[in-house]
Write a protein that holds these residues in place. Structure first.
Motif, short mmCIF file in Angstrom:
data_model
loop_
_atom_site.label_atom_id
_atom_site.label_comp_id
_atom_site.label_asym_id
_atom_site.label_seq_id
_atom_site.Cartn_x
_atom_site.Cartn_y
_atom_site.Cartn_z
N ALA A 220 46.24 -42.53 4.59
CA ALA A 220 47.35 -41.66 4.99
C ALA A 220 47.08 -41.05 6.37
CB ALA A 220 47.56 -40.56 3.95
N LYS A 221 45.82 -40.63 6.60
CA LYS A 221 45.46 -40.10 7.91
C LYS A 221 45.56 -41.20 8.98
CE LYS A 221 44.24 -35.83 6.78
NZ LYS A 221 42.80 -35.45 6.81
N LEU A 222 45.14 -42.41 8.63
CA LEU A 222 45.25 -43.52 9.57
C LEU A 222 46.70 -43.78 9.93
CD1 LEU A 222 44.20 -45.93 11.17
CD2 LEU A 222 44.10 -47.24 9.03
N HIS A 223 47.58 -43.68 8.95
CA HIS A 223 49.01 -43.87 9.21
C HIS A 223 49.51 -42.93 10.31
CE1 HIS A 223 53.32 -44.17 8.57
NE2 HIS A 223 53.38 -42.90 8.24
N SER A 224 49.06 -41.69 10.28
CA SER A 224 49.54 -40.71 11.27
C SER A 224 48.81 -40.82 12.60
CB SER A 224 49.39 -39.29 10.71
OG SER A 224 48.02 -38.98 10.50
N LEU A 225 47.62 -41.43 12.62
CA LEU A 225 46.81 -41.48 13.84
C LEU A 225 46.68 -42.88 14.42
CD1 LEU A 225 43.87 -39.12 12.79
CD2 LEU A 225 45.61 -38.62 14.50
N VAL A 226 47.37 -43.85 13.85
CA VAL A 226 47.10 -45.24 14.22
C VAL A 226 47.34 -45.52 15.70
CG1 VAL A 226 49.42 -46.08 13.58
CG2 VAL A 226 47.46 -47.65 13.54
N GLU A 227 48.37 -44.91 16.29
CA GLU A 227 48.62 -45.16 17.71
C GLU A 227 47.49 -44.63 18.57
OE1 GLU A 227 50.84 -47.05 19.01
OE2 GLU A 227 51.78 -47.48 17.08
N GLU A 228 47.00 -43.45 18.22
CA GLU A 228 45.90 -42.87 18.99
C GLU A 228 44.61 -43.68 18.81
OE1 GLU A 228 43.76 -38.51 19.64
OE2 GLU A 228 45.36 -38.75 18.17
N ILE A 229 44.34 -44.12 17.59
CA ILE A 229 43.11 -44.87 17.33
C ILE A 229 43.15 -46.23 18.03
CG2 ILE A 229 41.75 -46.01 15.53
CD1 ILE A 229 42.52 -43.69 13.66
N THR A 230 44.28 -46.93 17.94
CA THR A 230 44.36 -48.23 18.60
C THR A 230 44.31 -48.08 20.12
OG1 THR A 230 46.80 -48.13 18.48
CG2 THR A 230 45.64 -49.33 16.73
N LEU A 231 44.86 -47.00 20.63
CA LEU A 231 44.80 -46.76 22.07
C LEU A 231 43.36 -46.58 22.54
CD1 LEU A 231 46.47 -46.21 24.68
CD2 LEU A 231 46.37 -43.78 24.09
N GLN A 232 42.54 -45.91 21.72
CA GLN A 232 41.15 -45.65 22.09
C GLN A 232 40.20 -46.78 21.72
OE1 GLN A 232 39.57 -41.75 21.17
NE2 GLN A 232 41.59 -40.81 21.20
N ASN A 233 40.67 -47.73 20.90
CA ASN A 233 39.81 -48.85 20.51
C ASN A 233 39.62 -49.78 21.70
OD1 ASN A 233 38.40 -50.86 19.18
ND2 ASN A 233 40.25 -51.80 18.32
N ASN A 234 38.41 -49.79 22.24
CA ASN A 234 38.13 -50.59 23.44
C ASN A 234 37.49 -51.93 23.13
OD1 ASN A 234 35.55 -49.84 22.71
ND2 ASN A 234 35.25 -48.42 24.41
N GLY A 235 37.42 -52.30 21.84
CA GLY A 235 36.88 -53.60 21.48
C GLY A 235 35.37 -53.68 21.51
N GLN A 236 34.69 -52.54 21.59
CA GLN A 236 33.24 -52.55 21.64
C GLN A 236 32.66 -52.09 20.30
OE1 GLN A 236 31.35 -51.04 25.21
NE2 GLN A 236 33.28 -51.10 26.34
N VAL A 237 31.33 -52.08 20.21
CA VAL A 237 30.66 -51.67 18.98
C VAL A 237 30.85 -50.17 18.77
CG1 VAL A 237 28.97 -53.53 19.11
CG2 VAL A 237 28.47 -51.32 20.20
N PHE A 238 30.50 -49.71 17.57
CA PHE A 238 30.80 -48.34 17.16
C PHE A 238 30.31 -47.30 18.16
CE2 PHE A 238 29.59 -44.37 15.16
CZ PHE A 238 30.74 -44.03 14.46
N THR A 239 29.07 -47.41 18.61
CA THR A 239 28.49 -46.36 19.46
C THR A 239 29.17 -46.25 20.81
OG1 THR A 239 26.79 -47.92 20.21
CG2 THR A 239 26.23 -46.47 18.35
#
Length: 367
Positions: A68-87
């Motif tokens: 449910a939290k992912l549903h509300s934050l998905v645009e922000e999370i995908t925007l910040q996902n740079n395709g690198q490892v977790f750290t």
């Protein structure tokens, strides 16, 4: 819905319904084991910990809450996902802090998975509801002993759907109830308008169930020529309910705002990054004494001890004082492309509401 907390009431009603259904089967799924009364998201939990220290009820609850939290934050999370490892990936770090789970953001299709995971949960729930086998859904679409990453949890839901998808569902289309990314320079009115679009469709889905209509029929009737139906829809969709939803979901920036700070080497105070500060504040509001965070560009793990007001490095055992500071609100950032990440002021919300009321897009009050 009386069993839901105030925080949970701010979630989309599509997920609130699943949580409410889960409460009905609390005893059959093991009740409380790790939490004294209500499961919540604090940090990522390992598979070993889930197996030994949590009940099925708690695991399912945390999965639903996280998606449910992912549903509300998905645009922000995908925007910040740079395709690198977790750290080195701020998007995946935000996923862990906000949703209590992680993923391999460096793999192909990561953003597609982020967008599809909440939808898979909603569709699987509708399938289970149509079949009348809700306890079977909670037992078989979730696996506390499997890999708790986003990929593992979504895979289990998809397996359930593959087996049971022949059952018809009445779920609203995903794009109707999901915030879309806005162009740079979007105004506060544009941001409020995108929230209003989603809220209107959520209300339509709820209303369709009350009227025993299909979602598409309800969508056609909500502003149609039948005055009685339009008036009935205005009971759930109006300026008052929209304001309440925006405040409950944290869209409206409260005054004063809160900034958590840590004392650095020279004795001065440095503010945590916005997401870390928000996570600490959420734990503070929930009266949670301990919180794990990954901070800095390398994602080092720290323990926030709110009882003693210190930040602890578990490797070096070094601690630093922390403090909670209240500050005047700052203007919202209209250049952000993600409406879910922007906070509106009360003034901006009221101006937008009045605009949509004047445009006859939003009924001013319940009939």
């Amino acid at each position: 819905m009386s069993c839901l907390s105030e925080e949970e009431r701010g979630l989309s009603p599509l997920f609130m319904e699943i949580l409410a259904a889960l409460w009905m089967h609390k005893g059959s799924l093991g009740g409380f084991k790790h939490f004294p009364e209500r499961p919540c998201l604090g940090q990522k939990v390992t598979r070993e910990d889930f197996c030994s220290g949590y009940s099925d009820f708690e695991y399912v609850y945390m999965t639903i809450l996280g998606l449910a939290k992912l549903h509300s934050l998905v645009e922000e999370i995908t925007l910040q996902n740079n395709g690198q490892v977790f750290t080195r990936n701020p998007g995946v770090q935000l996923l862990e802090r906000a949703c209590g789970m992680t993923m391999h953001g460096d793999r192909e299709g990561a953003n597609a998975l982020l967008r599809s995971a909440p939808a898979a949960l909603l569709e699987a729930f509708q399938v289970a509801k149509s079949s009348g086998k809700m306890l079977d859904f909670f037992r078989n679409a979730f696996d506390r002993q499997a890999d708790p990453c986003l990929e593992g949890r979504t895979s289990r839901l998809l397996q359930y759907l593959e087996k049971h998808r022949h059952t018809a569902t009445t779920m609203a289309p995903w794009e109707d109830v999901s915030l879309q990314r806005l162009p740079n320079g979007a105004s506060s009115r544009d941001i409020a308008g995108e929230h209003l679009r989603v809220f209107c469709n959520e209300c339509t889905w709820l209303w369709s169930r009350q009227r025993r209509l299909s979602y598409e029929d309800a969508k056609a009737a909500r502003f149609g020529s039948d005055a009685n139906l339009a008036e009935d829809f205005a009971r759930v969709f109006n300026a008052q309910t929209f304001r309440e939803a925006m405040r409950a979901r944290g869209v409206v920036r409260r005054s004063p705002s809160v900034q958590w700070e840590v004392q650095v080497e020279n004795g001065s105070w440095a503010g945590y990054e916005a997401e870390a500060s928000a996570a600490i504040e959420a734990a503070h509001s929930a009266r949670t004494n301990m919180l794990e965070l990954r901070l800095g560009p390398r994602g080092w793990k720290y323990v926030i001890d709110l009882g003693n007001k210190v930040q602890l490095n578990p490797k070096t055992r070094k601690s630093r004082p922390i403090r909670r500071q209240e500050a005047p609100i700052s203007p919202s950032s209209p250049s952000s492309p993600s409406p879910g990440s922007v906070k509106l002021t009360e003034v901006e919300l009221e101006e937008a509401v009045q605009f949509f009321v004047d445009m006859q897009t939003l009924p001013p009050h319940p009939p």
